[in-house]
Design a protein around this motif. Structure first.
Motif, PDB file in Angstrom:
ATOM      1  N   THR A   1      68.477  47.812 -23.504  1.00  0.00           N
ATOM      2  CA  THR A   1      69.033  48.534 -24.572  1.00  0.00           C
ATOM      3  C   THR A   1      70.490  47.769 -24.814  1.00  0.00           C
ATOM      4  O   THR A   1      71.452  47.292 -24.108  1.00  0.00           O
ATOM      5  CB  THR A   1      69.560  49.681 -24.009  1.00  0.00           C
ATOM      6  OG1 THR A   1      68.387  50.477 -23.814  1.00  0.00           O
ATOM      7  CG2 THR A   1      70.383  50.821 -25.314  1.00  0.00           C
TER       8      THR A   1
ATOM      9  N   ASP B   1      73.548  48.046 -27.058  1.00  0.00           N
ATOM     10  CA  ASP B   1      74.416  49.084 -27.785  1.00  0.00           C
ATOM     11  C   ASP B   1      75.356  48.232 -28.746  1.00  0.00           C
ATOM     12  O   ASP B   1      76.176  47.520 -28.234  1.00  0.00           O
ATOM     13  CB  ASP B   1      75.104  50.348 -27.109  1.00  0.00           C
ATOM     14  CG  ASP B   1      74.179  51.066 -26.652  1.00  0.00           C
ATOM     15  OD1 ASP B   1      73.645  51.916 -27.355  1.00  0.00           O
ATOM     16  OD2 ASP B   1      74.137  51.516 -25.349  1.00  0.00           O
TER      17      ASP B   1
ATOM     18  N   HIS C   1      73.580  56.136 -34.457  1.00  0.00           N
ATOM     19  CA  HIS C   1      74.345  57.400 -34.000  1.00  0.00           C
ATOM     20  C   HIS C   1      75.826  57.357 -34.755  1.00  0.00           C
ATOM     21  O   HIS C   1      76.115  56.197 -35.133  1.00  0.00           O
ATOM     22  CB  HIS C   1      74.675  57.027 -32.511  1.00  0.00           C
ATOM     23  CG  HIS C   1      73.323  57.083 -31.665  1.00  0.00           C
ATOM     24  ND1 HIS C   1      72.706  58.204 -31.025  1.00  0.00           N
ATOM     25  CD2 HIS C   1      72.502  56.158 -31.267  1.00  0.00           C
ATOM     26  CE1 HIS C   1      71.561  57.883 -30.319  1.00  0.00           C
ATOM     27  NE2 HIS C   1      71.592  56.506 -30.585  1.00  0.00           N
TER      28      HIS C   1
ATOM     29  N   THR D   1      66.484  49.548 -28.245  1.00  0.00           N
ATOM     30  CA  THR D   1      65.988  49.229 -26.826  1.00  0.00           C
ATOM     31  C   THR D   1      64.685  48.607 -26.869  1.00  0.00           C
ATOM     32  O   THR D   1      63.683  48.939 -27.736  1.00  0.00           O
ATOM     33  CB  THR D   1      65.633  50.796 -26.337  1.00  0.00           C
ATOM     34  OG1 THR D   1      66.891  51.511 -26.446  1.00  0.00           O
ATOM     35  CG2 THR D   1      64.830  50.845 -24.980  1.00  0.00           C
TER      36      THR D   1
ATOM     37  N   ASN E   1      78.585  48.379 -31.737  1.00  0.00           N
ATOM     38  CA  ASN E   1      79.179  49.246 -32.521  1.00  0.00           C
ATOM     39  C   ASN E   1      79.037  49.239 -33.879  1.00  0.00           C
ATOM     40  O   ASN E   1      79.008  48.176 -34.405  1.00  0.00           O
ATOM     41  CB  ASN E   1      80.711  48.857 -31.864  1.00  0.00           C
ATOM     42  CG  ASN E   1      81.835  49.727 -32.609  1.00  0.00           C
ATOM     43  OD1 ASN E   1      81.922  50.048 -33.723  1.00  0.00           O
ATOM     44  ND2 ASN E   1      82.692  50.229 -31.721  1.00  0.00           N
TER      45      ASN E   1
ATOM     46  N   VAL F   1      78.125  59.064 -26.425  1.00  0.00           N
ATOM     47  CA  VAL F   1      77.987  58.309 -25.090  1.00  0.00           C
ATOM     48  C   VAL F   1      79.845  58.706 -24.616  1.00  0.00           C
ATOM     49  O   VAL F   1      80.055  58.225 -23.466  1.00  0.00           O
ATOM     50  CB  VAL F   1      77.902  57.277 -25.175  1.00  0.00           C
ATOM     51  CG1 VAL F   1      76.331  56.954 -25.352  1.00  0.00           C
ATOM     52  CG2 VAL F   1      78.611  56.153 -26.322  1.00  0.00           C
TER      53      VAL F   1
ATOM     54  N   ARG G   1      77.193  46.030 -25.809  1.00  0.00           N
ATOM     55  CA  ARG G   1      76.817  46.503 -24.548  1.00  0.00           C
ATOM     56  C   ARG G   1      75.325  46.332 -24.292  1.00  0.00           C
ATOM     57  O   ARG G   1      74.637  46.733 -25.012  1.00  0.00           O
ATOM     58  CB  ARG G   1      77.227  47.783 -24.174  1.00  0.00           C
ATOM     59  CG  ARG G   1      78.772  48.051 -24.244  1.00  0.00           C
ATOM     60  CD  ARG G   1      79.032  49.526 -24.139  1.00  0.00           C
ATOM     61  NE  ARG G   1      80.352  50.022 -24.344  1.00  0.00           N
ATOM     62  CZ  ARG G   1      81.285  50.497 -23.224  1.00  0.00           C
ATOM     63  NH1 ARG G   1      80.692  50.681 -22.044  1.00  0.00           N
ATOM     64  NH2 ARG G   1      82.216  50.681 -23.532  1.00  0.00           N
TER      65      ARG G   1
ATOM     66  N   ARG H   1      83.024  54.701 -29.997  1.00  0.00           N
ATOM     67  CA  ARG H   1      81.817  54.257 -29.006  1.00  0.00           C
ATOM     68  C   ARG H   1      80.823  54.960 -29.604  1.00  0.00           C
ATOM     69  O   ARG H   1      79.657  54.585 -29.463  1.00  0.00           O
ATOM     70  CB  ARG H   1      82.135  54.678 -27.445  1.00  0.00           C
ATOM     71  CG  ARG H   1      82.883  53.577 -27.001  1.00  0.00           C
ATOM     72  CD  ARG H   1      83.088  53.673 -25.472  1.00  0.00           C
ATOM     73  NE  ARG H   1      81.748  53.827 -24.849  1.00  0.00           N
ATOM     74  CZ  ARG H   1      81.229  54.222 -23.605  1.00  0.00           C
ATOM     75  NH1 ARG H   1      82.143  54.797 -22.825  1.00  0.00           N
ATOM     76  NH2 ARG H   1      80.162  54.176 -23.251  1.00  0.00           N
ATOM     77  N   ASN H   2      80.656  56.221 -30.126  1.00  0.00           N
ATOM     78  CA  ASN H   2      79.605  57.008 -30.497  1.00  0.00           C
ATOM     79  C   ASN H   2      79.058  56.414 -31.801  1.00  0.00           C
ATOM     80  O   ASN H   2      77.979  56.761 -32.090  1.00  0.00           O
ATOM     81  CB  ASN H   2      80.347  58.480 -30.530  1.00  0.00           C
ATOM     82  CG  ASN H   2      80.490  59.240 -29.209  1.00  0.00           C
ATOM     83  OD1 ASN H   2      79.918  58.542 -28.203  1.00  0.00           O
ATOM     84  ND2 ASN H   2      81.366  60.116 -29.299  1.00  0.00           N
TER      85      ASN H   2
ATOM     86  N   ARG I   1      77.357  53.911 -33.427  1.00  0.00           N
ATOM     87  CA  ARG I   1      76.532  52.825 -32.841  1.00  0.00           C
ATOM     88  C   ARG I   1      75.145  52.803 -33.263  1.00  0.00           C
ATOM     89  O   ARG I   1      74.571  53.703 -33.783  1.00  0.00           O
ATOM     90  CB  ARG I   1      76.774  52.961 -31.560  1.00  0.00           C
ATOM     91  CG  ARG I   1      75.790  54.004 -30.738  1.00  0.00           C
ATOM     92  CD  ARG I   1      76.290  54.316 -29.301  1.00  0.00           C
ATOM     93  NE  ARG I   1      75.237  55.025 -28.528  1.00  0.00           N
ATOM     94  CZ  ARG I   1      75.277  56.615 -28.738  1.00  0.00           C
ATOM     95  NH1 ARG I   1      76.081  56.956 -29.381  1.00  0.00           N
ATOM     96  NH2 ARG I   1      74.505  57.358 -28.458  1.00  0.00           N
TER      97      ARG I   1
ATOM     98  N   ALA J   1      71.739  51.555 -31.480  1.00  0.00           N
ATOM     99  CA  ALA J   1      71.176  51.321 -30.026  1.00  0.00           C
ATOM    100  C   ALA J   1      69.873  50.645 -30.357  1.00  0.00           C
ATOM    101  O   ALA J   1      68.706  51.275 -31.042  1.00  0.00           O
ATOM    102  CB  ALA J   1      70.791  52.652 -29.213  1.00  0.00           C
TER     103      ALA J   1
ATOM    104  N   GLU K   1      67.930  53.251 -32.707  1.00  0.00           N
ATOM    105  CA  GLU K   1      68.491  54.465 -32.782  1.00  0.00           C
ATOM    106  C   GLU K   1      69.892  54.355 -33.641  1.00  0.00           C
ATOM    107  O   GLU K   1      70.531  53.411 -33.257  1.00  0.00           O
ATOM    108  CB  GLU K   1      68.796  55.092 -31.756  1.00  0.00           C
ATOM    109  CG  GLU K   1      67.553  55.256 -30.754  1.00  0.00           C
ATOM    110  CD  GLU K   1      67.752  55.850 -29.423  1.00  0.00           C
ATOM    111  OE1 GLU K   1      66.984  55.980 -28.510  1.00  0.00           O
ATOM    112  OE2 GLU K   1      69.122  56.006 -28.927  1.00  0.00           O
TER     113      GLU K   1
END
Length: 205
Positions: free
Chosen positions: A77, A79, A120, A188, A81, A170, A68, A181-182, A184, A186, A118
């Motif tokens: 950003t 994101d 996650h 930025t 997976n 998220v 995404r 989804r969480n 991931r 990220a 990041e």
């Protein structure tokens, strides 16, 4: 020495003539607002163009819902997976992940925007010799991406890696789709316009 009037009761104070006294002055540059606005607008244009390039190189993953790309107040950003990048419980990038991230790095390397990466996880705990908790796993995964970016020509001074474990979800971890989804990484690309319109200097008068 000469005397100058003091307070209301007539006190006198001795002052040496021509004695330099240090003071702090605020030096303001002329019309800083216009230049800052122009730089902000320029940065926005650069980010928009960069977002288009990133969408092109990551198009297959975007179509599959694995990536995404969003634009917000901080910048762009991406994101990704974690399943695209790593095997379960691992922080080593897979071959396909390396190809995708190298393509991203080639777009980012000529720019000067700060980049924050990041890591996650979902809320499923991990406890291995290498990763005693999700904190270590998320942090090392972010560092793996940073290392690849540096190897691909991105200035390391622009990069920051951090791991958030499962603390910034998220989606709902109660659902399998939410867990996916969480998990991931990220990335930025931050847009910053430093406020250098005011400079403080010490002078002697």
């Amino acid at each position: 020495f000469h005397t100058i009037p003091g307070n209301s009761v007539g006190a006198m104070t001795a002052v040496a003539p021509n004695t330099p006294m240090p003071v702090s002055l605020i030096e303001r540059k002329p019309s800083p607002g216009i230049k800052a606005d122009e730089k902000l607008q320029h940065n926005k244009e650069r980010l928009r163009n960069m977002a288009k390039e990133l969408a092109q190189v990551l198009a297959p993953l975007v179509r599959d819902g694995q990536v995404r790309i969003t634009e917000g107040a901080l910048g762009i950003t991406i994101d990704i997976n974690a399943n695209v990048l790593f095997a379960s419980g691992d922080a080593r990038l897979g071959i396909e992940a390396v190809r995708a991230l190298v393509a991203v790095a080639e777009i980012l390397s000529p720019t000067d925007f700060p980049i924050v990466i990041e890591g996650h996880t979902d809320n499923t705990p991990i406890s291995t010799a290498q990763f005693p908790s999700n904190w270590e796993l998320s942090g090392v995964r972010a560092s793996s991406v940073v290392r690849l970016f540096v190897d691909s020509g991105v200035d390391p001074r622009r990069l920051t890696a951090t791991g958030y474990a499962d603390q910034r979800p998220v989606a709902d971890n109660a659902l399998a789709e939410g867990k996916m989804r969480n998990r991931r990484v990220a990335i930025t690309i931050e847009s910053r316009v430093p406020d250098d319109s005011v400079k403080i200097r010490n002078v002697v008068e």
